[in-house]
Design a protein around this motif. Structure first.
Motif, short mmCIF file in Angstrom:
data_model
loop_
_atom_site.label_atom_id
_atom_site.label_comp_id
_atom_site.label_asym_id
_atom_site.label_seq_id
_atom_site.Cartn_x
_atom_site.Cartn_y
_atom_site.Cartn_z
N LYS A 176 0.86 -1.18 0.00
CA LYS A 176 0.00 0.00 0.00
C LYS A 176 0.89 1.23 0.00
O LYS A 176 1.96 1.24 0.60
CB LYS A 176 -0.91 0.03 1.23
N GLU A 190 -8.11 1.32 1.13
CA GLU A 190 -7.94 0.17 0.25
C GLU A 190 -6.60 0.19 -0.47
O GLU A 190 -5.96 -0.84 -0.63
CB GLU A 190 -9.08 0.13 -0.76
N ASP A 191 -6.15 1.38 -0.89
CA ASP A 191 -4.91 1.51 -1.64
C ASP A 191 -3.85 2.36 -0.94
O ASP A 191 -2.68 2.31 -1.31
CB ASP A 191 -5.17 2.14 -3.01
#
Length: 85
Positions: free
Chosen positions: A10, A69-70
């Motif tokens: 990430k 999420e990222d």
């Protein structure tokens, strides 16, 4: 709930400066509790420094504001001094 391996790769962004710090390469885990203590991000342009030390940022879990999420957003992380402001 998420797992430590979900953090790997990430992108980490400094909220204070909006600077992209890099991608998580590893995590530090407490032996006694099993909790994640810190995330590790290789410094930009320090490929060889990783082998000789000093080539990574160790960001304490307490500095992490949001895990998306990222992205992982880090609040007020001072890269020059490698500690919280």
């Amino acid at each position: 709930m998420f797992r430590g391996y979900n953090l790997k790769q990430k992108e980490v962004v400094n909220i204070k400066t909006a600077e992209r710090l890099g991608r998580i390469s590893d995590v530090e885990i407490s032996e006694s509790t099993g909790n994640i203590e810190a995330i590790i991000v290789p410094r930009k342009g320090c490929c060889l420094a990783r082998f000789f030390g000093g080539g990574e940022l160790v960001i304490p879990w307490s500095a992490i504001e949001v895990v998306g999420e990222d992205l992982v957003l880090v609040r007020f992380f001072d890269i020059d001094n490698e500690k919280l402001s």
